[in-house]
Design a protein around this motif. Structure first.
Motif, PDB file in Angstrom:
ATOM      1  N   GLN A 189       0.811  -1.220   0.000  1.00 20.59           N
ATOM      2  CA  GLN A 189       0.000   0.000   0.000  1.00 20.59           C
ATOM      3  C   GLN A 189       0.840   1.263   0.000  1.00 20.59           C
ATOM      4  O   GLN A 189       0.436   2.281  -0.562  1.00 20.59           O
ATOM      5  CB  GLN A 189      -0.934  -0.005   1.218  1.00 20.59           C
ATOM      6  CG  GLN A 189      -2.060  -0.995   1.096  1.00 20.59           C
ATOM      7  CD  GLN A 189      -2.831  -0.832  -0.205  1.00 20.59           C
ATOM      8  OE1 GLN A 189      -2.726  -1.638  -1.116  1.00 20.59           O
ATOM      9  NE2 GLN A 189      -3.595   0.220  -0.303  1.00 20.59           N
ATOM     10  N   PHE A 213     -10.995  -6.518   0.029  1.00 20.15           N
ATOM     11  CA  PHE A 213      -9.596  -6.872  -0.180  1.00 20.15           C
ATOM     12  C   PHE A 213      -9.188  -7.982   0.794  1.00 20.15           C
ATOM     13  O   PHE A 213      -9.637  -8.010   1.949  1.00 20.15           O
ATOM     14  CB  PHE A 213      -8.674  -5.673   0.073  1.00 20.15           C
ATOM     15  CG  PHE A 213      -8.962  -4.461  -0.760  1.00 20.15           C
ATOM     16  CD1 PHE A 213      -8.303  -4.248  -1.963  1.00 20.15           C
ATOM     17  CD2 PHE A 213      -9.876  -3.520  -0.340  1.00 20.15           C
ATOM     18  CE1 PHE A 213      -8.555  -3.126  -2.727  1.00 20.15           C
ATOM     19  CE2 PHE A 213     -10.146  -2.386  -1.089  1.00 20.15           C
ATOM     20  CZ  PHE A 213      -9.480  -2.191  -2.288  1.00 20.15           C
ATOM     21  N   GLU A 214      -8.292  -8.840   0.344  1.00 24.35           N
ATOM     22  CA  GLU A 214      -7.618  -9.769   1.245  1.00 24.35           C
ATOM     23  C   GLU A 214      -6.364  -9.086   1.765  1.00 24.35           C
ATOM     24  O   GLU A 214      -5.620  -8.467   0.994  1.00 24.35           O
ATOM     25  CB  GLU A 214      -7.236 -11.051   0.510  1.00 24.35           C
ATOM     26  CG  GLU A 214      -6.547 -12.066   1.423  1.00 24.35           C
ATOM     27  CD  GLU A 214      -5.744 -13.104   0.659  1.00 24.35           C
ATOM     28  OE1 GLU A 214      -5.705 -14.256   1.113  1.00 24.35           O
ATOM     29  OE2 GLU A 214      -5.140 -12.757  -0.364  1.00 24.35           O
ATOM     30  N   CYS A 215      -6.102  -9.199   3.057  1.00 26.28           N
ATOM     31  CA  CYS A 215      -4.944  -8.545   3.682  1.00 26.28           C
ATOM     32  C   CYS A 215      -3.816  -9.545   3.901  1.00 26.28           C
ATOM     33  O   CYS A 215      -4.044 -10.674   4.310  1.00 26.28           O
ATOM     34  CB  CYS A 215      -5.324  -7.944   5.034  1.00 26.28           C
ATOM     35  SG  CYS A 215      -6.614  -6.711   4.979  1.00 26.28           S
ATOM     36  N   LEU A 268       1.635  -3.512   4.436  1.00 27.20           N
ATOM     37  CA  LEU A 268       0.353  -4.098   4.063  1.00 27.20           C
ATOM     38  C   LEU A 268       0.282  -4.338   2.558  1.00 27.20           C
ATOM     39  O   LEU A 268       0.603  -3.464   1.758  1.00 27.20           O
ATOM     40  CB  LEU A 268      -0.778  -3.152   4.491  1.00 27.20           C
ATOM     41  CG  LEU A 268      -2.201  -3.526   4.081  1.00 27.20           C
ATOM     42  CD1 LEU A 268      -2.630  -4.823   4.746  1.00 27.20           C
ATOM     43  CD2 LEU A 268      -3.164  -2.397   4.446  1.00 27.20           C
ATOM     44  N   LEU A 312      -2.558  -5.672  -0.266  1.00 22.66           N
ATOM     45  CA  LEU A 312      -3.974  -5.943  -0.455  1.00 22.66           C
ATOM     46  C   LEU A 312      -4.228  -6.583  -1.817  1.00 22.66           C
ATOM     47  O   LEU A 312      -3.659  -6.151  -2.818  1.00 22.66           O
ATOM     48  CB  LEU A 312      -4.801  -4.657  -0.355  1.00 22.66           C
ATOM     49  CG  LEU A 312      -4.814  -3.956   1.006  1.00 22.66           C
ATOM     50  CD1 LEU A 312      -5.679  -2.711   0.944  1.00 22.66           C
ATOM     51  CD2 LEU A 312      -5.319  -4.884   2.096  1.00 22.66           C
ATOM     52  N   GLU A 335      -7.460  -7.327  -4.208  1.00 22.02           N
ATOM     53  CA  GLU A 335      -8.889  -7.021  -4.302  1.00 22.02           C
ATOM     54  C   GLU A 335      -9.660  -8.200  -4.870  1.00 22.02           C
ATOM     55  O   GLU A 335      -9.201  -8.901  -5.769  1.00 22.02           O
ATOM     56  CB  GLU A 335      -9.130  -5.785  -5.168  1.00 22.02           C
ATOM     57  CG  GLU A 335     -10.598  -5.389  -5.212  1.00 22.02           C
ATOM     58  CD  GLU A 335     -10.874  -4.047  -5.833  1.00 22.02           C
ATOM     59  OE1 GLU A 335     -12.018  -3.562  -5.733  1.00 22.02           O
ATOM     60  OE2 GLU A 335      -9.938  -3.470  -6.427  1.00 22.02           O
ATOM     61  N   LEU A 339     -10.560  -6.898   4.264  1.00 20.70           N
ATOM     62  CA  LEU A 339     -10.850  -5.484   4.513  1.00 20.70           C
ATOM     63  C   LEU A 339     -11.966  -5.054   3.570  1.00 20.70           C
ATOM     64  O   LEU A 339     -11.827  -5.147   2.348  1.00 20.70           O
ATOM     65  CB  LEU A 339      -9.594  -4.628   4.303  1.00 20.70           C
ATOM     66  CG  LEU A 339      -9.692  -3.135   4.649  1.00 20.70           C
ATOM     67  CD1 LEU A 339      -8.314  -2.603   5.080  1.00 20.70           C
ATOM     68  CD2 LEU A 339     -10.212  -2.285   3.493  1.00 20.70           C
ATOM     69  N   TRP A 361      -3.587  -2.660  10.337  1.00 20.92           N
ATOM     70  CA  TRP A 361      -3.667  -2.724   8.878  1.00 20.92           C
ATOM     71  C   TRP A 361      -4.714  -1.745   8.357  1.00 20.92           C
ATOM     72  O   TRP A 361      -4.501  -1.082   7.349  1.00 20.92           O
ATOM     73  CB  TRP A 361      -4.001  -4.149   8.438  1.00 20.92           C
ATOM     74  CG  TRP A 361      -2.808  -5.051   8.398  1.00 20.92           C
ATOM     75  CD1 TRP A 361      -1.502  -4.681   8.497  1.00 20.92           C
ATOM     76  CD2 TRP A 361      -2.804  -6.476   8.251  1.00 20.92           C
ATOM     77  NE1 TRP A 361      -0.681  -5.785   8.439  1.00 20.92           N
ATOM     78  CE2 TRP A 361      -1.449  -6.896   8.280  1.00 20.92           C
ATOM     79  CE3 TRP A 361      -3.800  -7.426   8.122  1.00 20.92           C
ATOM     80  CZ2 TRP A 361      -1.080  -8.233   8.159  1.00 20.92           C
ATOM     81  CZ3 TRP A 361      -3.441  -8.764   7.996  1.00 20.92           C
ATOM     82  CH2 TRP A 361      -2.094  -9.166   8.019  1.00 20.92           C
ATOM     83  N   TYR A 391      -3.983   1.329   5.896  1.00 16.46           N
ATOM     84  CA  TYR A 391      -4.740   1.494   4.652  1.00 16.46           C
ATOM     85  C   TYR A 391      -5.225   2.942   4.507  1.00 16.46           C
ATOM     86  O   TYR A 391      -5.099   3.549   3.436  1.00 16.46           O
ATOM     87  CB  TYR A 391      -5.924   0.538   4.666  1.00 16.46           C
ATOM     88  CG  TYR A 391      -6.886   0.704   3.519  1.00 16.46           C
ATOM     89  CD1 TYR A 391      -6.570   0.257   2.239  1.00 16.46           C
ATOM     90  CD2 TYR A 391      -8.128   1.305   3.708  1.00 16.46           C
ATOM     91  CE1 TYR A 391      -7.455   0.395   1.189  1.00 16.46           C
ATOM     92  CE2 TYR A 391      -9.024   1.446   2.669  1.00 16.46           C
ATOM     93  CZ  TYR A 391      -8.687   0.999   1.412  1.00 16.46           C
ATOM     94  OH  TYR A 391      -9.563   1.151   0.371  1.00 16.46           O
TER      95      TYR A 391
END
Length: 892
Positions: free
Chosen positions: A246, A616-618, A625, A627, A629, A645, A670, A674
């Motif tokens: 990120q 999103f998967e973290c 972080l 992510l 999507e 997320l 996280w 973000y």
């Protein structure tokens, strides 16, 4: 090459269409082959959501995919076809250029079970996928977290590593080998792809085996070594994927693209945070998202020639910047932008012209709340950010000296800016008790107090066995439901309230700003006691030693006045005097230190941004972080191994899967990272809600098209799936016997399997075609292929378990010599008494009975009596429902 004619028909009832560019023509790919991509070709993929609600209003997407060995002619044809297809559609889909191995999350989300890269090209006489073909030997390297891909690699131990999943596909036997460093979620997602291949390419008849521990899977390892050769040396570790974190995505730059004479000019306009008014409808723009993705925005008044040149301009920009050739390109049209593009701007309104009526934006809080509707319509609860009307039970604690100090209910809502508070709200939903724990922190609270707030929240969560939904709230950004449970009487003091042991000095002059029109949006905050703090649009309460002035600005409404009068008794019991703006007594100005200028223009209604929710998967890489999507998301995308997320713009939800508890402490940080790194310059005060699997509030579930509250109760883990069938069924035994017969432990000098090994395997595979049509042999090992066994005692596991991408699984067992599609087959004639079948262990069953399907041997009348339905009705049910009923009735 005439590509202006013969565009394929688009079936309106399907949301996904895939075409391959073959001999410079668009050829439709059969549905069972979706997700297979030959590297010497280009493909076109069209996704048209069947329901705008299903994707929260997302646009349709048109992708053209370029294989790494695709020729220039095929690439040019694909690009032109995309242009003509867009014109033929009569809509403005978002266009994407995808390159093998570097596809966008949007593209990968179209193929839930995964993408398979296949070597070479597709000859015209061949099909994408040959169902029921067993004369196969290939090795697939499976990678990825939420989005899985499988690449065909060399049949050699040199292709393996310790960190990934590999699938040795031998036709009728598919061996999934899990690296010792692979996570459970990676194994589960690999198994989902393996099962998908089994369904699509073998009609569900191939036998799947899993190697989790080589020492305990000697038969499978013998087969693998027959094909791959004797392994020499240790396996290497995988090369780390260079995922974009990120922090790297935080920067965006907007460029204006136009022609000046014969030259193309690209002029930088702005950097983050961007505003929507930078985009003019007559022009085209390039938005560079950190060098990792390039967007081309086309105004509705831009010329057709400019629109046709969008991809070529983007590729020229990529080349000029020195970015990799595989950099993803997305072309969006004015009015049909993707959610990802819009969220790169500080705000985004459907009404782009500022002279249009901003009041068209709905006032959510003015709707009368019907609690029944909030429970039955979670989408309404999500949009209003209200789980109910706030009439539940409220408990409140102030954090003092790192401990919780309970607050008197009559002082609920009277908070201090330099303190932290816990507010526990208890309510009922469909007869079930639910909890929300608000963690409120003042602007002046210290880091020590904030840490103590979190620790005390965890203690409470343990006391309630992890059932608390935790919402982190910052002063001034309280959600509507928080305000509702305080009945619109939230008052934030800058100094001491007098309720924590220290009396408030009587001579203090204090000024309070009252904002809101009802109990769902009213908050009162203490501000500096000076005239410049006033505002004509609002109401203020001035408390002096002798009197309390209620000051009404000229722009305030009747609803504002009514709410302000309810707040006065909370702040002061002194004599109250109502003062209208412009009619203030001299003492009023003296208390404020004299007159001073203050804002007097009428405040416009807040322009609520029309952003779509994104999931999103973290994960974390090198401390930052990362992510991934999931576009077109659903409940199926929530996996027990994940932290997800959900960004609804007004709130950030962190969903914690039950098997991801080790990352629980990382979840909220996280969410904070973000917000901090978001290129749109998001407010760090945006509420962050921690939601645990099985305890989701309607404000979360309402963002999903459908929600099954019982889904988690029937969800099998990866371990349960793998343990669900007995290995050593005939397909494995047969190949193992051939390996032993030819004494294939004597390897040729190059370490690869000799001709006898390959011949033995080929013969075994060829002979399987006819065998697959036979029923199970009574009393054979294959007839009990689904007897439960622990992985610790037998890691060679046979299963045809169907797993979704969320590893929510439905188990249906299949040996190499039979396939149960609707009902099991048996050589036993007639039926058996229920006493011989119910609650009987496998070893106590009559000969020839399949322990996995004991219920099938009941007479039709007994079956109807016990299960309450016919066999036909029972076997038409989902597998997990069958298993659940069998467990309850003693047939599992």
């Amino acid at each position: 090459m005439d590509i202006n004619k013969g565009l394929p028909a688009i079936e309106s009832h399907r949301d996904l269409h895939v075409w391959i560019i073959e001999n410079l023509k668009m050829v439709p790919v059969p549905e069972r082959a979706y997700g297979n991509f030959f590297e010497e070709h280009c493909y076109i993929v069209l996704h048209v959501p069947q329901s705008l609600k299903a994707t929260q209003g997302a646009s349709s997407n048109l992708h053209y995919w370029v294989g790494k060995e695709a020729g220039a002619d095929a690439q040019a044809a694909a690009g032109t076809f995309v242009q003509h297809l867009q014109e033929a559609l009569g809509v403005a889909p978002v266009q994407h250029r995808e390159v093998q191995g570097h596809e966008s999350d949007c593209f990968r989300s179209c193929f839930r079970t995964g993408i398979i890269y296949r070597k070479g090209g597709l000859a015209s006489a061949l099909k994408h996928v040959e169902t029921n073909m067993y004369n196969i030997q290939r090795l697939l390297h499976i990678q990825g977290r939420k989005h899985v891909s499988a690449t065909e690699v060399e049949l050699s131990w040199n292709s393996f590593n310790t960190d990934d999943v590999f699938l040795l596909d031998l036709g009728k036997v598919m061996i999934q080998w899990n690296g010792p460093k692979t996570s459970v979620s990676e194994k589960a997602r690999g198994l989902a792809l393996t099962c998908s291949l089994q369904d699509k390419e073998r009609g569900g008849r191939a036998q799947i085996c899993v190697v989790d521990d080589e020492v305990k899977a000697t038969d499978l390892m013998q087969i693998m070594e027959a094909v791959l050769g004797c392994r020499v040396g240790n396996l290497h570790t995988a090369v780390p994927n260079k995922s974009v974190n990120q922090l790297q995505k935080a920067n965006v730059r907007l460029y204006h693209v136009y022609e000046k004479g014969k030259d193309l000019v690209i002029q930088e306009l702005a950097t983050s945070p961007l505003t929507q008014d930078l985009l003019q409808e007559e022009d085209c723009y390039i938005l560079d998202h950190g060098g990792f993705k390039i967007y081309v925005w086309q105004g509705c008044m831009s010329s057709l020639q400019e629109k046709k040149a969008a991809f070529s301009r983007a590729l020229g920009f990529i080349q000029a910047k020195g970015y990799p050739a595989y950099t993803n390109v997305e072309v969006v049209n004015d009015g049909a932008e993707s959610a990802a593009f819009k969220q790169l701007f500080r705000t985004w309104s459907k009404e782009r012209r500022r002279n249009k009526n901003l009041r068209s934006v709905g006032k959510l809080t003015q709707l009368k709340l019907d609690v029944g509707k909030l429970h039955s319509q979670p989408e309404l609860a999500a949009q209003l950010r209200m789980v109910d009307d706030g009439s539940g039970k409220v408990e409140m604690w102030c954090i003092q000296d790192s401990c919780r100090q309970p607050m008197d209910p009559k002082h609920h809502g009277q908070l201090c800016a330099d303190n932290c508070y816990l507010v526990l709200y208890t309510y009922q939903k469909m007869g079930r008790v639910q909890y929300i724990l608000y963690l409120w922190q003042g602007h002046q609270a210290t880091a020590h107090e904030i840490k103590a707030l979190t620790c005390n929240a965890e203690e409470l969560d343990l006391r309630y066995h992890g059932a608390l939904v935790q919402e982190h709230v910052t002063m001034g950004s309280e959600p509507p439901h928080f305000l509702a449970i305080l009945k619109g009487q939230l008052v934030v003091f800058q100094g001491n309230t007098g309720h924590h042991g220290k009396g408030q000095p009587a001579s203090t002059t204090r000024l309070f700003h009252v904002q809101g029109t009802d109990s769902y949006n009213t908050r009162t905050t203490e501000v500096p006691a000076r005239a410049s703090a006033l505002n004509s649009s609002d109401i203020f309460l001035l408390v002096t030693a002798d009197i309390c002035y209620l000051w009404f600005g000229k722009g305030c409404s009747g609803d504002q006045r009514e709410m302000a009068r309810m707040v006065v008794p909370v702040i002061s019991r002194k004599n109250e005097e109502t003062v209208l703006e412009g009619q203030e007594p001299p003492h009023f100005w003296e208390a404020l230190g004299g007159r001073a200028p203050y804002p007097s223009d009428k405040r416009l209604p807040e322009d609520i941004s029309s952003f779509q929710p994104r999931l999103f998967e973290c994960s974390s890489q090198m401390g930052h972080l990362v992510l991934t999507e999931v576009v077109f998301f659903s409940q199926e995308d929530l996996d027990k191994y994940d932290i997800m997320l959900l960004d609804t713009w007004q709130e950030i939800f962190l969903w914690l899967g039950e098997a991801a508890s080790e990352w629980k402490k990382e979840a909220v940080p996280w969410g904070q990272e973000y917000l901090k790194t978001h290129p749109a310059g998001r407010s760090p005060s945006t509420p962050i809600v921690l939601v645990k699997q099985g305890h989701e509030p309607p404000t979360f579930t309402g963002w999903f098209l459908t929600w099954d509250p019982y889904k988690w109760m029937n969800n099998q883990s990866y371990e349960e799936v793998v343990e669900g069938s007995l290995g050593a069924t005939s397909a494995v035994s047969e190949i193992t016997a051939e390996v032993k017969n030819f004494q294939l432990s004597r390897w040729p000098s190059n370490g690869r399997a000799g001709p006898l090994a390959l011949q033995a395997l080929k013969g075994s595979q060829d002979s399987s075609k006819n065998e697959l049509e036979l029923g199970p042999k009574a009393g054979s090992s294959s007839s009990s292929a689904s007897t439960r066994t622990s992985t610790s005692t037998r890691t060679s596991t046979s299963t045809s378990t169907r797993t979704s991408t969320s590893t929510s699984t439905r188990t249906s067992t299949s040996s190499s010599t039979s396939s149960y599609h609707s009902s099991p087959r048996s050589r036993i004639n007639g039926s058996l008494p229920r006493e011989q079948l119910m609650h009987q262990a496998a070893e106590d069953l009559p000969d020839g009975v399949d322990p996995a399907h004991k219920e099938f041997y009941l007479s039709d009348s007994d079956f109807q009596d016990i299960f309450g339905r016919s066999k036909e009705e029972f076997y038409s049910m989902a597998k997990w429902k069958q298993q659940q009923e069998k467990k309850q009735l003693g047939f599992f």
